[in-house]
Structures are given as C-alpha cells and as structure tokens.
Design a protein around this motif. Sequence first.
Motif, PDB file in Angstrom:
ATOM      1  N   ALA A 153      -9.400  -6.694   8.278  1.00  0.00           N
ATOM      2  CA  ALA A 153      -8.143  -5.989   8.002  1.00  0.00           C
ATOM      3  C   ALA A 153      -8.227  -4.473   8.030  1.00  0.00           C
ATOM      4  O   ALA A 153      -7.197  -3.810   7.980  1.00  0.00           O
ATOM      5  CB  ALA A 153      -7.621  -6.436   6.635  1.00  0.00           C
ATOM      6  N   THR A 154      -9.424  -3.890   8.050  1.00  0.00           N
ATOM      7  CA  THR A 154      -9.515  -2.421   8.089  1.00  0.00           C
ATOM      8  C   THR A 154      -9.071  -1.935   9.478  1.00  0.00           C
ATOM      9  O   THR A 154      -8.909  -2.744  10.392  1.00  0.00           O
ATOM     10  CB  THR A 154     -10.963  -1.967   7.834  1.00  0.00           C
ATOM     11  OG1 THR A 154     -11.789  -2.638   8.790  1.00  0.00           O
ATOM     12  CG2 THR A 154     -11.427  -2.311   6.436  1.00  0.00           C
ATOM     13  N   LEU A 155      -8.921  -0.622   9.627  1.00  0.00           N
ATOM     14  CA  LEU A 155      -8.385  -0.112  10.904  1.00  0.00           C
ATOM     15  C   LEU A 155      -9.155  -0.645  12.105  1.00  0.00           C
ATOM     16  O   LEU A 155      -8.572  -1.122  13.081  1.00  0.00           O
ATOM     17  CB  LEU A 155      -8.447   1.424  10.927  1.00  0.00           C
ATOM     18  CG  LEU A 155      -7.389   2.169  10.119  1.00  0.00           C
ATOM     19  CD1 LEU A 155      -7.632   3.669  10.188  1.00  0.00           C
ATOM     20  CD2 LEU A 155      -5.988   1.852  10.619  1.00  0.00           C
ATOM     21  N   GLY A 156     -10.492  -0.579  12.012  1.00  0.00           N
ATOM     22  CA  GLY A 156     -11.311  -1.032  13.139  1.00  0.00           C
ATOM     23  C   GLY A 156     -11.309  -2.539  13.273  1.00  0.00           C
ATOM     24  O   GLY A 156     -11.131  -3.085  14.372  1.00  0.00           O
ATOM     25  N   ALA A 157     -11.503  -3.235  12.154  1.00  0.00           N
ATOM     26  CA  ALA A 157     -11.608  -4.699  12.213  1.00  0.00           C
ATOM     27  C   ALA A 157     -10.276  -5.327  12.613  1.00  0.00           C
ATOM     28  O   ALA A 157     -10.237  -6.312  13.365  1.00  0.00           O
ATOM     29  CB  ALA A 157     -12.077  -5.239  10.871  1.00  0.00           C
ATOM     30  N   ALA A 158      -9.165  -4.763  12.138  1.00  0.00           N
ATOM     31  CA  ALA A 158      -7.856  -5.294  12.537  1.00  0.00           C
ATOM     32  C   ALA A 158      -7.627  -5.021  14.023  1.00  0.00           C
ATOM     33  O   ALA A 158      -6.960  -5.799  14.713  1.00  0.00           O
ATOM     34  CB  ALA A 158      -6.750  -4.673  11.696  1.00  0.00           C
ATOM     35  N   SER A 159      -8.187  -3.913  14.510  1.00  0.00           N
ATOM     36  CA  SER A 159      -8.055  -3.617  15.943  1.00  0.00           C
ATOM     37  C   SER A 159      -8.849  -4.619  16.780  1.00  0.00           C
ATOM     38  O   SER A 159      -8.407  -5.052  17.840  1.00  0.00           O
ATOM     39  CB  SER A 159      -8.568  -2.210  16.250  1.00  0.00           C
ATOM     40  OG  SER A 159      -7.767  -1.260  15.590  1.00  0.00           O
ATOM     41  N   LEU A 160     -10.024  -5.000  16.276  1.00  0.00           N
ATOM     42  CA  LEU A 160     -10.808  -6.019  16.983  1.00  0.00           C
ATOM     43  C   LEU A 160     -10.063  -7.344  16.977  1.00  0.00           C
ATOM     44  O   LEU A 160     -10.144  -8.129  17.926  1.00  0.00           O
ATOM     45  CB  LEU A 160     -12.172  -6.209  16.315  1.00  0.00           C
ATOM     46  CG  LEU A 160     -13.162  -5.047  16.392  1.00  0.00           C
ATOM     47  CD1 LEU A 160     -14.395  -5.332  15.532  1.00  0.00           C
ATOM     48  CD2 LEU A 160     -13.582  -4.763  17.834  1.00  0.00           C
ATOM     49  N   PRO A 164      -1.151 -10.453  16.953  1.00  0.00           N
ATOM     50  CA  PRO A 164      -0.159  -9.382  17.096  1.00  0.00           C
ATOM     51  C   PRO A 164       0.387  -8.848  15.784  1.00  0.00           C
ATOM     52  O   PRO A 164       0.570  -7.637  15.627  1.00  0.00           O
ATOM     53  CB  PRO A 164       0.945 -10.036  17.938  1.00  0.00           C
ATOM     54  CG  PRO A 164       0.244 -11.120  18.702  1.00  0.00           C
ATOM     55  CD  PRO A 164      -0.872 -11.604  17.818  1.00  0.00           C
ATOM     56  N   VAL A 165       0.648  -9.725  14.808  1.00  0.00           N
ATOM     57  CA  VAL A 165       1.262  -9.255  13.555  1.00  0.00           C
ATOM     58  C   VAL A 165       0.319  -8.324  12.772  1.00  0.00           C
ATOM     59  O   VAL A 165       0.749  -7.574  11.900  1.00  0.00           O
ATOM     60  CB  VAL A 165       1.733 -10.474  12.719  1.00  0.00           C
ATOM     61  CG1 VAL A 165       0.564 -11.179  12.054  1.00  0.00           C
ATOM     62  CG2 VAL A 165       2.790 -10.092  11.708  1.00  0.00           C
ATOM     63  N   MET A 166      -0.946  -8.348  13.107  1.00  0.00           N
ATOM     64  CA  MET A 166      -1.897  -7.448  12.440  1.00  0.00           C
ATOM     65  C   MET A 166      -1.894  -6.039  13.051  1.00  0.00           C
ATOM     66  O   MET A 166      -2.502  -5.121  12.518  1.00  0.00           O
ATOM     67  CB  MET A 166      -3.316  -8.021  12.507  1.00  0.00           C
ATOM     68  CG  MET A 166      -3.451  -9.320  11.739  1.00  0.00           C
ATOM     69  SD  MET A 166      -5.067 -10.052  11.959  1.00  0.00           S
ATOM     70  CE  MET A 166      -6.107  -8.879  11.104  1.00  0.00           C
ATOM     71  N   HIS A 167      -1.221  -5.919  14.215  1.00  0.00           N
ATOM     72  CA  HIS A 167      -1.171  -4.610  14.886  1.00  0.00           C
ATOM     73  C   HIS A 167       0.189  -3.943  14.706  1.00  0.00           C
ATOM     74  O   HIS A 167       0.294  -2.744  14.516  1.00  0.00           O
ATOM     75  CB  HIS A 167      -1.440  -4.779  16.384  1.00  0.00           C
ATOM     76  CG  HIS A 167      -2.828  -5.274  16.684  1.00  0.00           C
ATOM     77  ND1 HIS A 167      -3.182  -5.814  17.900  1.00  0.00           N
ATOM     78  CD2 HIS A 167      -3.958  -5.312  15.935  1.00  0.00           C
ATOM     79  CE1 HIS A 167      -4.463  -6.149  17.876  1.00  0.00           C
ATOM     80  NE2 HIS A 167      -4.951  -5.866  16.697  1.00  0.00           N
ATOM     81  N   LYS A 168       1.226  -4.813  14.768  1.00  0.00           N
ATOM     82  CA  LYS A 168       2.597  -4.316  14.771  1.00  0.00           C
ATOM     83  C   LYS A 168       2.886  -3.455  13.538  1.00  0.00           C
ATOM     84  O   LYS A 168       2.580  -3.859  12.415  1.00  0.00           O
ATOM     85  CB  LYS A 168       3.532  -5.539  14.758  1.00  0.00           C
ATOM     86  CG  LYS A 168       4.787  -5.343  15.525  1.00  0.00           C
ATOM     87  CD  LYS A 168       5.505  -6.657  15.660  1.00  0.00           C
ATOM     88  CE  LYS A 168       6.865  -6.389  16.235  1.00  0.00           C
ATOM     89  NZ  LYS A 168       7.635  -7.612  16.335  1.00  0.00           N
ATOM     90  N   PHE A 170       1.426  -1.118  12.313  1.00  0.00           N
ATOM     91  CA  PHE A 170       0.244  -0.435  11.765  1.00  0.00           C
ATOM     92  C   PHE A 170      -0.330   0.563  12.787  1.00  0.00           C
ATOM     93  O   PHE A 170      -1.401   1.133  12.581  1.00  0.00           O
ATOM     94  CB  PHE A 170      -0.853  -1.448  11.402  1.00  0.00           C
ATOM     95  CG  PHE A 170      -0.530  -2.322  10.217  1.00  0.00           C
ATOM     96  CD1 PHE A 170      -0.473  -1.792   8.936  1.00  0.00           C
ATOM     97  CD2 PHE A 170      -0.289  -3.681  10.378  1.00  0.00           C
ATOM     98  CE1 PHE A 170      -0.194  -2.600   7.835  1.00  0.00           C
ATOM     99  CE2 PHE A 170      -0.009  -4.497   9.293  1.00  0.00           C
ATOM    100  CZ  PHE A 170       0.041  -3.952   8.023  1.00  0.00           C
ATOM    101  N   ASP A 171       0.337   0.686  13.922  1.00  0.00           N
ATOM    102  CA  ASP A 171      -0.133   1.569  15.000  1.00  0.00           C
ATOM    103  C   ASP A 171      -1.542   1.191  15.456  1.00  0.00           C
ATOM    104  O   ASP A 171      -2.408   2.047  15.638  1.00  0.00           O
ATOM    105  CB  ASP A 171      -0.101   3.043  14.581  1.00  0.00           C
ATOM    106  CG  ASP A 171       1.309   3.510  14.265  1.00  0.00           C
ATOM    107  OD1 ASP A 171       2.267   2.820  14.682  1.00  0.00           O
ATOM    108  OD2 ASP A 171       1.458   4.546  13.599  1.00  0.00           O
ATOM    109  N   LEU A 172      -1.767  -0.092  15.603  1.00  0.00           N
ATOM    110  CA  LEU A 172      -3.063  -0.587  16.075  1.00  0.00           C
ATOM    111  C   LEU A 172      -2.850  -1.353  17.384  1.00  0.00           C
ATOM    112  O   LEU A 172      -1.740  -1.763  17.672  1.00  0.00           O
ATOM    113  CB  LEU A 172      -3.673  -1.514  15.008  1.00  0.00           C
ATOM    114  CG  LEU A 172      -4.030  -0.822  13.684  1.00  0.00           C
ATOM    115  CD1 LEU A 172      -4.560  -1.846  12.681  1.00  0.00           C
ATOM    116  CD2 LEU A 172      -5.091   0.277  13.897  1.00  0.00           C
ATOM    117  N   PRO A 173      -3.853  -1.593  18.159  1.00  0.00           N
ATOM    118  CA  PRO A 173      -5.263  -1.296  17.903  1.00  0.00           C
ATOM    119  C   PRO A 173      -5.632   0.164  18.156  1.00  0.00           C
ATOM    120  O   PRO A 173      -4.922   0.872  18.860  1.00  0.00           O
ATOM    121  CB  PRO A 173      -5.988  -2.196  18.912  1.00  0.00           C
ATOM    122  CG  PRO A 173      -5.016  -2.376  20.037  1.00  0.00           C
ATOM    123  CD  PRO A 173      -3.658  -2.328  19.419  1.00  0.00           C
TER     124      PRO A 173
END
Length: 465
Positions: A153-160, A164-168, A170-173
Amino acid sequence: MPQGNSAATRDARHILHGYCNLADQRKNGPSVISGGQGIYVFDENGNAFLEAAAGMWCTAFGFNDEELIEAAIEQLYKLPYYHTLAYKSVNPAIDLAEKLSKIVPIHNAKFHFALSGSEANDFLIKFTRYYNNSIGRPEKKKIISRINGFHGATLGAASLSGIPVMHKAFDLPIKDIIHITEPNWFHNAYIGENSNDFTNRLVKELENTIISEGPETIAGFIAEPISGAGGVIIPPSNYYPRIQKILDHHDIMFFADEVICGFGRTGKMWGCESMDIQPSTMTLAKSLTSGYQPLSALVINDTMYQGMEKGCDNIGFFGHGTTYGGHPVSCAVALKVLDIFESRNMLKHISKVSAHFEKRIAEFKKHPLVGNVRSKGLLGAIELVADKNKKRFFEPKGSVAKRLRDLAEERHRLIVRQVPCGDTCAFSPPLIITENEIDDMFGRFSLALDQITDEITKEGLINKI
Ligand SMILES: Cc1ncc(COP(=O)(O)O)c(C=O)c1O
C-alpha cells in the motif's frame, strides 16, 4: 448505524479503515474481533467464526499459539526494544537472519528487516535504484509488474500492484513501473487458446515490452509466485521457467514476492520452489511471524549487496533505515515460527492436509454457479460465474461473491476473503488446520453457496440451472 456506545460505534466515530467503502464503513461499523482459538476467532458477542482466510493470509499457527506468545513475552522481558541502525544490532535479528539464510533459495543472501510487506517492497524499489546507480547503470531502474498483482500500500508498493482502485485518485503508479498481462488463463485466454499458446503469448508480451522499453532500462520483474489478493492465480507450469529465461537473457532480476506464498502456504517452504523460480530477491512477511508481530524481510542476493556496498563506499553513507526494522520482539517470534516448522514437522502436516484441501475444493467444480476452482497447497479460490457454459461473468463484477461472503459470515460463521478477480472467494486457512476442520470449512461454504444460488436464481441473475 451502530447503536449506543458499542465498540463498533466508537470505531466508526474515530477510525479510518482501509479496503472498504468509507461511508459504508462509517454507517455500518466493523465487526469487532476480540479473541481467538485455533482456527476460530470470536466477536465481541462471543460468536465463533471459522477463519478461512487466516486473518489477512497470515496467522499460520492460528490465534492462540502458546509457544509464539511465550516467545514474545520472553523477549519483552529481555529487551523490549532496540534498533538495528548506525552500528547497533540485536540478537534475535542476527539469529533470525542466520537461520533464514540456511533455508532461502538465495545463496549468500543478505536480509533487511522492516515491518510490513509494503515497506519491504518499497525498499526493494529503493535498493534497486541504489544498486544500479552504484554500479554505473543509472538508466536500469524500471520494474515490470503484472496487472492484478498485489504488492502493498505504500507509494512504491501500491505502484507495483496492478489493481486499478489502488492507483485511482492516489496519482499512482510512480514512474518506471510497467504492468503487463497476468497469467490468469481463465480470464485472459482467447477463445480456443490452450495453456501453452497462452503462455507463449504472455512470454512474447514480456519480450516485446523489454525490447520496446530497452533492456538496458529494465532492472527487475516482480511477481507473487501465486498471486493471492488478485484471485489466487496459478500460472501454467511452464510460465515461470520461460519468463525466467527471457529475464536472464536480458540481465533482469526476478523479484519474488513471497509475502503470501512463503512459509509452506503452497505446499513447499517457498512459492518459488512450488513454481520453479530462481529469485534474485524475495520479500517475506505475514507468516514470518504468523501475524503475531509486524515483521518483514527483504532478502537480496550477494551481487546486489556487493554493488550496494561499493556504491555506499563512494557516497560514504547508506541513507536508509527505520526505527523498528529488526525489532527484537518481532524477530524473536519469527525465530519461534522457524523452530515450530521443524519441531512440529509443519511441511509434512501441510503436505497431508493440503491433499485433502485440494480434493475438497475441487468438488466445487461440479456446482452450477462455479466457473473455476484453483488451488495449490493450502491456498485456493472458487470463482463464480453467471453462465458456466458460456463463461459469462456477473455484472457488476464482484457483487455476487460479496453477497456470498457476507452470507457465509452472517449465517454460517465462516470468514472467507472476497478478492477482486471476478466473483472469487479465496481460502488460505491457518496452516495448522486439520482434515476435519477442512471438511467443516467447506461444509459451511457449501451451505452458503447453495443459499446464494437459490437467491440469485429467484432474482434471474443466473441462467436457469
Ligand atoms: C503478496 C503481497 N505482497 C505484499 C503485501 C503487503 O504486505 P503488508 O500488508 O504487510 O504491507 C501483501 C499484503 O497482503 C501481499 O499479499
């Protein structure tokens, strides 16, 4: 809305939870778990639930293992805290690293301890950058991951992660992460495509991605040997050996995320062993302490370590570390987990009960609502479809599995995990589960499945059966 001043009401008032709809959570409150025994947990009203998900895929030894509890207490008395930074260390971290080094499939590995799988995967991105900068390859930093993979869930791990709902919003990846198709044959195979052709296509996609990005820019490929949160996706047997060949050819490291698969979950000690992977790094967490204390470990190979050491020599200082990484109490519990694996011969136990688990879960293939059953070791999933013959999925995706999960919990006191791949319920019970308890678990699930089938047949949601 939870009433009075119950724990659920106070929770809804004060806590912001994850992986939920925030408004629903605030209106309905959580179910509050206040105790546990073996594979069961108890809510505050004393109801016992069979925990088929081992909490969050982690309580390998159930909810009241005396030896693990004692190990934590003993260490709390000895030394409740000290750090492992700036030329200090603690005995439990040293013993743990030494013990793990004898069993991980990475020769001469180095261990960096953190608190969560997310943190360890985030640090993997940092270490990859540090390593490649150190050895004079500053352009080799991109990481290839897979759609629906889950890495934290951290910026990097969520980017990996590729959900989709983990990026939307949150400005990720973050940059330099590329997602390719997951090896989910049931969902992603073309009509008429067999598993070999499917693998060929995915291998080609990886190769094309590497070539088009430039092999000199790709540092690693990250994968859960069997992805858990993405739906317990078990790739075709030749998938990883073929992927690995391409990676080796282009000098790209294999980053194995063993956060769920590690510690016997897939039948062998490591998911890498079950799935024929030779990793350059591994991420360990969850069952590392049976979830009793927060702890993760990033395991890196000697080449990566040597490169980092060389870079540090030039820079003069390794500017990284956390207050609680290598926490003595967490490491003492993890050491006890490794002891128990030996003293209780856990791999033999898992091998015995997982045969029963795999047989029992396979029986659901016959059920009219079940489109696909997947399992390996004590990790399994049952996926529901609206039309078995035409492989038609429910719309909106996940709606029926969510109802089934709620019904199983409310009426049959069974906690299963609903995962975001189609309408899928995942099973990852504590590794201590017995054959009788496996029967109990699938018996409860079967009742819930029949009930949901009746309900949605009446609603006309599935084709007449
Ligand atoms: C495969 C995998 N990697 C990483 C993580 C993140 O671990 P944590 O929740 O401890 O940060 C998870 C969590 O479920 C996971 O399943």
